[in-house]
Each structure stands twice: as C-alpha cells, then as structure tokens.
Design a protein around this motif. Structure first.
Motif, short mmCIF file in Angstrom:
data_model
loop_
_atom_site.label_atom_id
_atom_site.label_comp_id
_atom_site.label_asym_id
_atom_site.label_seq_id
_atom_site.Cartn_x
_atom_site.Cartn_y
_atom_site.Cartn_z
N LYS A 197 0.82 -1.21 0.00
CA LYS A 197 0.00 0.00 0.00
C LYS A 197 0.86 1.26 0.00
CE LYS A 197 -3.97 -2.09 2.32
NZ LYS A 197 -4.76 -2.14 3.54
N LYS A 198 2.03 1.16 0.61
CA LYS A 198 2.89 2.33 0.71
C LYS A 198 3.74 2.54 -0.54
CE LYS A 198 3.19 2.56 5.71
NZ LYS A 198 4.06 2.58 6.88
N MET A 199 3.81 1.54 -1.40
CA MET A 199 4.66 1.66 -2.59
C MET A 199 4.13 2.74 -3.54
SD MET A 199 7.38 -0.01 -2.25
CE MET A 199 8.03 0.41 -3.86
N LEU A 200 2.82 2.85 -3.71
CA LEU A 200 2.27 3.88 -4.58
C LEU A 200 2.66 5.26 -4.06
CD1 LEU A 200 0.58 4.80 -6.98
CD2 LEU A 200 -1.45 4.66 -5.51
N PHE A 201 2.56 5.45 -2.75
CA PHE A 201 2.95 6.73 -2.15
C PHE A 201 4.44 6.99 -2.40
CE2 PHE A 201 4.69 9.11 1.48
CZ PHE A 201 4.00 10.30 1.30
N ARG A 202 5.26 5.94 -2.27
CA ARG A 202 6.71 6.10 -2.49
C ARG A 202 6.99 6.46 -3.95
NH1 ARG A 202 11.19 4.99 0.67
NH2 ARG A 202 13.07 4.39 -0.44
N TYR A 203 6.26 5.86 -4.88
CA TYR A 203 6.43 6.19 -6.31
C TYR A 203 6.08 7.66 -6.55
CZ TYR A 203 6.53 1.11 -7.15
OH TYR A 203 6.84 -0.22 -7.14
N LEU A 204 4.95 8.11 -6.00
CA LEU A 204 4.51 9.49 -6.20
C LEU A 204 5.47 10.48 -5.54
CD1 LEU A 204 0.66 9.06 -5.69
CD2 LEU A 204 1.88 9.40 -7.85
N LEU A 205 5.97 10.13 -4.37
CA LEU A 205 6.93 10.98 -3.67
C LEU A 205 8.23 11.09 -4.47
CD1 LEU A 205 7.12 12.60 -1.02
CD2 LEU A 205 8.21 10.59 0.00
N THR A 206 8.67 9.98 -5.04
CA THR A 206 9.88 9.97 -5.86
C THR A 206 9.69 10.80 -7.11
OG1 THR A 206 10.46 7.79 -4.99
CG2 THR A 206 11.57 8.48 -7.01
N LEU A 207 8.52 10.72 -7.72
CA LEU A 207 8.20 11.55 -8.88
C LEU A 207 8.28 13.03 -8.50
CD1 LEU A 207 7.01 11.87 -11.82
CD2 LEU A 207 4.76 11.83 -10.73
N PHE A 208 7.70 13.39 -7.36
CA PHE A 208 7.73 14.77 -6.89
C PHE A 208 9.17 15.23 -6.61
CE2 PHE A 208 7.60 17.81 -3.30
CZ PHE A 208 6.99 18.87 -3.96
N PHE A 209 9.94 14.37 -5.98
CA PHE A 209 11.34 14.71 -5.71
C PHE A 209 12.12 14.86 -7.01
CE2 PHE A 209 11.36 12.68 -1.20
CZ PHE A 209 10.60 13.74 -0.75
N GLY A 210 11.75 14.08 -8.02
CA GLY A 210 12.38 14.22 -9.34
C GLY A 210 12.13 15.60 -9.93
N LEU A 211 10.93 16.14 -9.69
CA LEU A 211 10.63 17.49 -10.17
C LEU A 211 11.61 18.50 -9.58
CD1 LEU A 211 6.72 17.44 -9.81
CD2 LEU A 211 8.01 17.26 -11.94
N ILE A 212 11.91 18.35 -8.29
CA ILE A 212 12.84 19.27 -7.61
C ILE A 212 14.26 19.09 -8.16
CG2 ILE A 212 13.91 19.81 -5.38
CD1 ILE A 212 11.15 19.00 -4.12
N HIS A 213 14.70 17.87 -8.29
CA HIS A 213 16.05 17.61 -8.79
C HIS A 213 16.21 18.09 -10.24
CE1 HIS A 213 18.04 15.04 -5.63
NE2 HIS A 213 16.80 15.13 -5.17
N GLY A 214 15.14 17.99 -11.03
CA GLY A 214 15.20 18.47 -12.41
C GLY A 214 15.50 19.96 -12.49
N LEU A 215 14.95 20.72 -11.54
CA LEU A 215 15.23 22.15 -11.49
C LEU A 215 16.70 22.40 -11.15
CD1 LEU A 215 11.96 23.30 -9.72
CD2 LEU A 215 12.63 23.81 -12.08
N GLY A 216 17.27 21.51 -10.33
CA GLY A 216 18.70 21.61 -10.02
C GLY A 216 19.55 21.32 -11.24
N PHE A 217 19.17 20.30 -12.01
CA PHE A 217 19.91 19.98 -13.24
C PHE A 217 19.80 21.11 -14.26
CE2 PHE A 217 18.70 15.34 -12.31
CZ PHE A 217 19.90 15.06 -11.71
N SER A 218 18.65 21.79 -14.27
CA SER A 218 18.40 22.79 -15.31
C SER A 218 19.36 23.97 -15.24
CB SER A 218 16.95 23.29 -15.24
OG SER A 218 16.76 24.10 -14.11
N ASN A 219 19.77 24.36 -14.03
CA ASN A 219 20.70 25.48 -13.91
C ASN A 219 22.02 25.17 -14.62
OD1 ASN A 219 18.94 27.02 -12.37
ND2 ASN A 219 19.58 26.03 -10.48
N TYR A 220 22.48 23.94 -14.45
CA TYR A 220 23.71 23.51 -15.11
C TYR A 220 23.53 23.47 -16.62
CZ TYR A 220 27.41 20.32 -16.64
OH TYR A 220 28.46 19.74 -17.31
N LEU A 221 22.43 22.88 -17.07
CA LEU A 221 22.19 22.72 -18.50
C LEU A 221 22.02 24.08 -19.18
CD1 LEU A 221 21.83 20.86 -20.93
CD2 LEU A 221 19.41 20.67 -20.34
N LYS A 222 21.27 24.98 -18.56
CA LYS A 222 21.05 26.31 -19.17
C LYS A 222 22.37 27.07 -19.31
CE LYS A 222 17.53 27.53 -16.48
NZ LYS A 222 16.42 28.28 -15.88
#
Length: 197
Positions: A96-121
């Motif tokens: 039951k907690k795996m779906l929450f973990r997947y969604l949380l990881t997706l959300f954390f990916g959104l944050i990390h993507g913004l970190g990658f973007s500074n370097y790429l830009k």
C-alpha cells in the motif's frame, strides 16, 4: 548527432560528478532498502524519478518555470533527508505504501530536475538545437543514474550475501550516513533561503 553525443556525455558526467554528490546521495538513499528480488520496484522508482526531473528540466530550459536556484539547492538535501529517514523508519516495504513512495519519488524528481536545469542552461546559452541537446542530456542523466544504482546494488549484494551483513543493518547504516550528510548540506544552505524574502 554530434550535439546529442556531446550532451549525452555531459549528462552522465554531471550526475557522476562528485561536486554534485547530492544527486548521488538521493539515488543511494532511494535504492538502499531494495535487494535483487525488488528489481522491478526499484526500476519503477528510478523511472518515476527520471520522469519527474525530465519534466522540470524541460520546462525550466524552455523558460516556462522560474524558481530561485537557492531555494532548489536547499530543497534537494531535504528530499534526501525525507528519503533516508523513511528508510530508517520503515523496516518493510508494504504494497500500500509503494504507490505513495512512487509518487513521492516523482515529486522529488521534479525538484532535482530544477537543479539539473541550472547547469544545462549555463551550457546551452542561446542554442537553436535545444530538443536534441535536452534529449541527449536527459538520456545521459538516466545512463548515469543506472550506473549508480547498479554499483549500489552490487555493493549491497556483496555485503549482504557474501560478507553476510544483515540487510536491515546495511540499510540502517547507509541511510543514517546519508541522512547525516544531507542534514549538514541542508543546514549549510538554509541561510541563503532567508535572503530570498
């Protein structure tokens, strides 16, 4: 094709760069509680993280979203703290907690993507070939992530199955060490947040 190869190389070198070890810590925390028998769950988690950072990386590079880099640099270790502490708190991966973990990881990916973007830009400038470069960089990041996860899984296998360390002891040690490092990172970056407001 040359641009794609260049940005693919930049992507995987960036995530494996020890100066940006916060992303490596997140991936280690993410996979520390999984063994070889959980490979499917782990691959879904890595895919969720990739999907998240791909979305915000693209949106940021195309100038659709603008978030202060100091805030993002603070939030990245917070994602690591939450992931590491959830590993320490929960001994078992309940379905039951795996779906929450997947969604949380997706959300954390959104944050990390913004970190990658500074370097790429900073690399791209006013390039006209943005789609190819973005795709190459994203796939390079994914390749680097898979290298990190494969190395972590191999190390876990050696320690648990050959050295005979208990899986929970290894998870607790690794997650606690990652938590400590991420806590120090967050504390160092916190003062910069006060200057934003």
């Amino acid at each position: 094709m040359q641009d794609f190869q260049l940005y693919f190389g930049l992507g995987w070198h960036h995530i494996l760069d020890w100066q940006g070890y916060d992303h490596i810590l997140f991936l280690l925390a993410l996979c520390s509680i999984y063994g070889a028998q959980d490979l499917k769950k782990l691959l879904i988690l890595i895919t969720a993280f990739t999907l998240g950072h791909s979305i915000t990386l693209a949106l940021s590079v195309w100038q659709y979203i603008h978030i202060n880099s100091k805030l993002i640099e603070f939030l990245i270790p917070v994602t690591i703290l939450i992931t590491a502490s959830s590993n320490i708190i929960s001994k078992k991966k309940k379905p039951k907690k795996m779906l929450f973990r997947y969604l949380l990881t997706l959300f954390f990916g959104l944050i990390h993507g913004l970190g990658f973007s500074n370097y790429l830009k900073s690399l791209m400038g006013k390039s006209a070939n943005i789609v190819v470069e973005l795709l190459g960089f994203n796939l390079g990041l994914e390749f680097g992530q898979l290298l990190i996860v494969a190395t972590a899984m191999l190390l876990s296998f050696i320690l648990i199955w050959i050295v005979k360390i208990k899986a929970w002891d290894w998870n607790f040690f690794l997650s606690s060490a990652i938590f400590g490092i991420a806590f120090m990172m967050a504390a160092e970056r916190l003062p910069a947040i006060y200057n934003l407001y």
